[in-house]
Design an enzyme around this catalytic site. Structure first.
Site, PDB file in Angstrom:
ATOM      1  CB  SER A   1      -0.896   0.010   1.238  1.00 21.37           C
ATOM      2  OG  SER A   1      -1.544   1.254   1.398  1.00 21.37           O
TER       3      SER A   1
ATOM      4  CE1 TYR B   1      -5.063  -2.294   4.270  1.00 25.38           C
ATOM      5  CE2 TYR B   1      -3.745  -0.318   3.931  1.00 25.38           C
ATOM      6  CZ  TYR B   1      -4.474  -1.364   3.417  1.00 25.38           C
ATOM      7  OH  TYR B   1      -4.611  -1.507   2.055  1.00 25.38           O
TER       8      TYR B   1
END
Length: 279
Positions: A155, A168
């Protein structure tokens, strides 16, 4: 002639969103597909997860391209079940050349308010699930003795950090470290290992009420139309004047890394983020 003719690709999280897009895009270029998805809800996730009917739709889209597809519900947290599913898929298609470790979830909470279960679910799926996916698939690529490509979904947030998404970010940073280590270890087998770093992507995982409120807390009931305005938090976070990228934009990067065009590309983290990291 497709860029992946004669090859087989496995995609986790294939029932919807980026995973479905990856499966279809790889199939468009000639790959047969092993499509895996949990097809169940994870209680701590702040978004709905895909269903068996979603996975069936992915199958139909791949078959429409005249490609073979093997689909099965599998939880990347369960290594034994994952190994069995992968072995069944490889037996069905006869080979494995490409892996897209894409499955992931997200939830929103400040670190000091986050429950232990919420933390664990994201780490287990987004990081350990990637390890399990490689553990279950790499031996099949090695056995084929043709080399291959493994693409891990990280990400843009792994590079920048993000408030309320600490678990995350930690998982996705871990994926980058895992990618670099695997590139070093698997290169001897002519297996390339790379990562894609999506920015905000137009999928149900991000474009939902919970995330719209996170990005636009000044609005009582933010909508997709609000997010698409030029001055929205989604848009101003990017260099390019867009609120998000489309799943196919990530899929095109996965396709490049899977193809012979990237035959000497390994250990690379490729952002597809409309400039989010630089901003």
């Amino acid at each position: 002639m497709g860029r992946l003719d004669g090859r087989a690709a496995l995609v986790t999280g294939a029932a919807r969103g980026q995973g479905r897009s990856h499966a279809v895009r790889l199939a468009e270029e000639g790959a047969d597909i092993i499509a895996l998805d949990i097809c169940d809800q994870v209680a701590s996730a702040d978004h709905t997860l895909a269903t068996e009917s979603d996975l069936e739709e992915t199958v139909a889209l791949v078959e429409k391209l005249d490609r073979r597809v093997f689909a099965i519900a599998a939880d990347v947290r369960n290594l034994e079940a994952l190994e069995n599913a992968v072995s069944e898929g490889v037996s069905e298609l006869g080979r494995l050349d490409i892996v897209s470790a894409n499955a992931g979830i997200v939830s929103i909470a400040p670190m000091l308010e986050m429950s232990a279960q919420t933390w664990q679910d994201v780490i287990d799926i987004n990081l350990t699930g990637v390890f399990n996916t490689v553990k279950a698939t790499a031996p099949h690529i090695i056995a084929g003795n043709r080399g291959g490509s493994i693409i891990l979904t990280s990400s843009a947030g792994a590079v920048t950090g993000a408030q309320n998404l600490g678990h995350y970010v930690a998982a996705k940073q871990g994926v980058l470290g895992l990618m670099k280590t695997l590139a070093l270890e698997l290169g001897q087998f002519s297996i390339r290992v790379n990562s894609v770093l999506p920015g905000t992507v137009d999928t149900p995982m991000i474009v939902n009420d919970r995330f719209l409120r996170l990005f636009m807390p000044h609005l009582e009931h933010p909508t997709r139309d609000d997010a698409e305005l030029p001055d929205s938090s989604f848009s101003v976070g990017n260099i390019l004047p867009v609120p998000w990228v489309n799943p196919v934009d990530i899929s095109n990067a996965v396709l490049y890394l899977a193809s012979d065009e990237a035959r000497y590309v390994t250990g690379v983290a490729l952002p597809v983020d409309a400039g989010f990291i630089l901003k």
